[in-house]
Design a protein around this motif. Structure first.
Motif, short mmCIF file in Angstrom:
data_model
loop_
_atom_site.label_atom_id
_atom_site.label_comp_id
_atom_site.label_asym_id
_atom_site.label_seq_id
_atom_site.Cartn_x
_atom_site.Cartn_y
_atom_site.Cartn_z
N VAL A 249 0.86 -1.18 0.00
CA VAL A 249 0.00 0.00 0.00
C VAL A 249 0.90 1.23 0.00
N LYS A 250 0.76 2.04 -1.03
CA LYS A 250 1.58 3.26 -1.15
C LYS A 250 0.71 4.48 -0.87
N THR A 251 1.22 5.37 -0.02
CA THR A 251 0.59 6.67 0.20
C THR A 251 1.61 7.75 -0.19
N ALA A 252 1.28 9.01 0.03
CA ALA A 252 2.17 10.09 -0.37
C ALA A 252 3.50 10.05 0.39
N GLN A 253 3.47 9.51 1.64
CA GLN A 253 4.67 9.56 2.47
C GLN A 253 5.29 8.21 2.78
N GLN A 254 4.60 7.12 2.51
CA GLN A 254 5.12 5.83 2.95
C GLN A 254 4.65 4.69 2.06
N GLU A 255 5.30 3.54 2.25
CA GLU A 255 4.84 2.29 1.66
C GLU A 255 4.74 1.25 2.78
N VAL A 256 3.68 0.45 2.74
CA VAL A 256 3.48 -0.62 3.71
C VAL A 256 3.46 -1.93 2.94
N LYS A 257 4.37 -2.84 3.31
CA LYS A 257 4.49 -4.11 2.60
C LYS A 257 4.09 -5.25 3.52
N VAL A 258 3.18 -6.13 3.01
CA VAL A 258 2.66 -7.23 3.83
C VAL A 258 2.52 -8.47 2.96
N LEU A 259 2.33 -9.61 3.64
CA LEU A 259 2.04 -10.86 2.95
C LEU A 259 0.58 -11.27 3.14
N GLY A 260 0.07 -11.06 4.32
CA GLY A 260 -1.33 -11.37 4.64
C GLY A 260 -1.59 -10.93 6.06
N THR A 261 -2.46 -9.94 6.25
CA THR A 261 -2.58 -9.35 7.56
C THR A 261 -3.79 -8.43 7.61
N ARG A 262 -4.02 -7.83 8.79
CA ARG A 262 -5.08 -6.84 8.97
C ARG A 262 -4.47 -5.57 9.57
N THR A 277 -1.66 1.20 11.75
CA THR A 277 -1.97 0.43 12.96
C THR A 277 -2.15 -1.03 12.58
N LEU A 278 -1.40 -1.91 13.25
CA LEU A 278 -1.42 -3.33 12.90
C LEU A 278 -2.22 -4.14 13.91
N LEU A 279 -3.13 -4.96 13.38
CA LEU A 279 -3.92 -5.85 14.23
C LEU A 279 -3.43 -7.28 14.18
N GLU A 280 -2.99 -7.72 13.02
CA GLU A 280 -2.64 -9.13 12.85
C GLU A 280 -1.54 -9.25 11.80
N GLY A 281 -0.62 -10.18 12.02
CA GLY A 281 0.44 -10.43 11.04
C GLY A 281 1.64 -9.53 11.27
N SER A 282 2.26 -9.13 10.18
CA SER A 282 3.46 -8.30 10.26
C SER A 282 3.52 -7.40 9.04
N VAL A 283 3.94 -6.15 9.22
CA VAL A 283 4.07 -5.23 8.09
C VAL A 283 5.39 -4.49 8.20
N ASN A 284 5.91 -4.09 7.05
CA ASN A 284 7.12 -3.29 6.96
C ASN A 284 6.73 -1.91 6.46
N VAL A 285 6.92 -0.88 7.30
CA VAL A 285 6.56 0.49 6.95
C VAL A 285 7.80 1.23 6.51
N SER A 286 7.79 1.75 5.28
CA SER A 286 8.93 2.48 4.73
C SER A 286 8.58 3.94 4.56
N ASN A 287 9.43 4.82 5.07
CA ASN A 287 9.24 6.25 4.91
C ASN A 287 9.85 6.67 3.58
N LEU A 288 9.04 7.21 2.67
CA LEU A 288 9.54 7.57 1.35
C LEU A 288 10.40 8.82 1.38
N ASN A 289 10.28 9.62 2.45
CA ASN A 289 11.10 10.83 2.57
C ASN A 289 12.45 10.54 3.20
N GLY A 290 12.44 9.76 4.29
CA GLY A 290 13.68 9.48 5.00
C GLY A 290 14.40 8.23 4.53
N LYS A 291 13.76 7.46 3.63
CA LYS A 291 14.35 6.23 3.10
C LYS A 291 14.70 5.22 4.21
#
Length: 396
Positions: A249-262, A277-291
């Motif tokens: 999921v890409k927004t103006a400031q970040q990308e969130v990468k997941v395999l299967g989650t809520r 906000t993560l409820l289940e699974g695991s996500v990787n949040v990347s800041n597109l400004n700060g890399k």
């Protein structure tokens, strides 16, 4: 749970006399009881205790339960059973949550109702958000999902788009009879102010969209190595598991990468930051400004602001309140609250004079009319509202 036990717990609750074990049992009451007669008996007891001097009653503690009832105009006679029965489930859930976050609710007040400005009740009231959205196909065709009939509403390369009876948009992959490769096409679904919508993407991922939001996505993920979508605004994702094809999921400031989650993403452009906000699974949040990037575990929230990412414990009740049908404020200032109200009720907000209200802690159902919410705010905050058409004037 037997009726007598429920009433017993309630009577101890309004006297602030629950043990730790009983408090836990009371907090779970709304989930355990499905008997309307029990709800009605408890509500009857509430009005009796409110209108009589009950020895030992702690009024501040009772305000947890009073929050929703006091936000409604008290009917004649002292309560109207059909209305209260509908409200009780939310009252019980709210009591569970508000007991945890404290009793400083702005909905509880000893102010007489006739002290509230009549301009709110006299103005033409405004309904809350409903199922409203627009679907823009890859060929530029724009479809009002509010007006579209149920059933098949569009077809693209190997994809059938259907609107269900409950207002959900569903993508179904059709058999490629020609054997030719599918052309990559992108669709965009937008919810206006005063709108919300649910969509099932081609991979089976479910997305709940808040008001004033948009989601761009491929009509089919079949030929892609990753499932990438673009979000503006706020949405809750329940991602279908597929280890071979990450969901991004890409927004103006970040990308969130997941395999299967809520998880939930709040990325409105009028806010100071982006919250994941993560409820289940695991996500990787990347800041597109700060890399830089951070991994979240369930119960955590990432806040992206500028080139920074901060990780902390999430307030799940607050983060998911919009999807669960509530406003939940936990320390917000008035302008942040009014931004949510403006999107949900499709109104403009104008400030007259200096209005500085902060630390608002409370909850309110999102299915109520605008005047009811504003009356609740007026009742306890140093603020005054006036509705003029679809504009709210905010004054000290």
């Amino acid at each position: 749970m037997r009726n007598e036990r429920a009433v017993f717990l309630y009577e101890k609750y309004i006297k602030n006399d629950l043990s730790a074990e009983e408090q836990l049992e009371w907090d779970n009451l709304g989930l355990d009881l499905d008997n309307d007669q029990v709800f009605q008996k408890l509500v009857d007891s509430f009005w009796d205790s409110k209108n009589e001097d009950v020895p030992g009653m702690d009024a501040t503690h009772v305000s947890n339960v009073e929050a929703y009832i006091l936000a409604q105009p008290q009917p004649e006679p002292k309560y109207e059973k059909p209305l209260i029965k509908k409200l009780w489930t939310r009252i019980a859930v709210a009591a569970s949550f508000l007991t945890v976050i404290g009793t400083s609710l702005y909905f509880y007040t000893s102010k007489p109702a006739n002290n509230i400005d009549r301009t709110l009740s006299q103005a033409k009231d405004i309904d809350p958000a409903s199922n409203k959205a627009y679907l823009t196909l890859s060929n530029g065709k724009r479809i009002s999902l509010t007006d579209a009939s149920n059933g098949n509403i569009a077809e693209q390369t190997n994809v059938q788009i259907t609107k269900t009876a409950d207002g959900q948009l569903v993508y179904t992959i059709a058999e490629n009879k020609s054997g030719s490769s599918s052309r990559l096409e992108y669709n965009t679904i937008e919810t206006p102010n005063g709108g919300r919508y649910e969509i099932a993407l081609p991979d089976g991922t479910h997305v709940w969209m808040n008001a004033a939001s948009s989601l761009k996505y491929p009509a089919s993920f079949a030929s892609l190595k990753e499932r990438r979508v673009e979000l503006q605004g706020e949405a809750y994702f329940q991602v279908a598991k597929d280890k071979q094809h990450p969901f991004i999921v890409k927004t103006a400031q970040q990308e969130v990468k997941v395999l299967g989650t809520r998880f939930n993403i709040n990325s409105y452009g009028d806010g100071p930051d982006v919250k994941t906000t993560l409820l289940e699974g695991s996500v990787n949040v990347s800041n597109l400004n700060g890399k830089n990037s951070k991994i979240l575990i369930p119960g955590q929230q990432a806040v992206v602001k500028g080139d920074d990412i901060k990780i902390g414990e999430a307030d799940l009740d607050q983060a998911l309140s919009w999807k669960n049908g509530d406003f939940v404020f936990n320390g917000e200032d008035l302008k942040a609250v009014m931004r949510q109200i403006a999107r949900w009720y499709d109104v403009e907000v104008e400030y007259k004079g200096e209005v500085d209200v902060s630390g608002i802690v409370s909850a309110f159902p999102r299915n109520k009319k605008l005047s009811q919410l504003l009356k609740a705010l007026e009742a306890s905050q140093n603020v005054h509202f006036k509705i003029e058409g679809r504009r709210i004037l905010v004054m000290p």
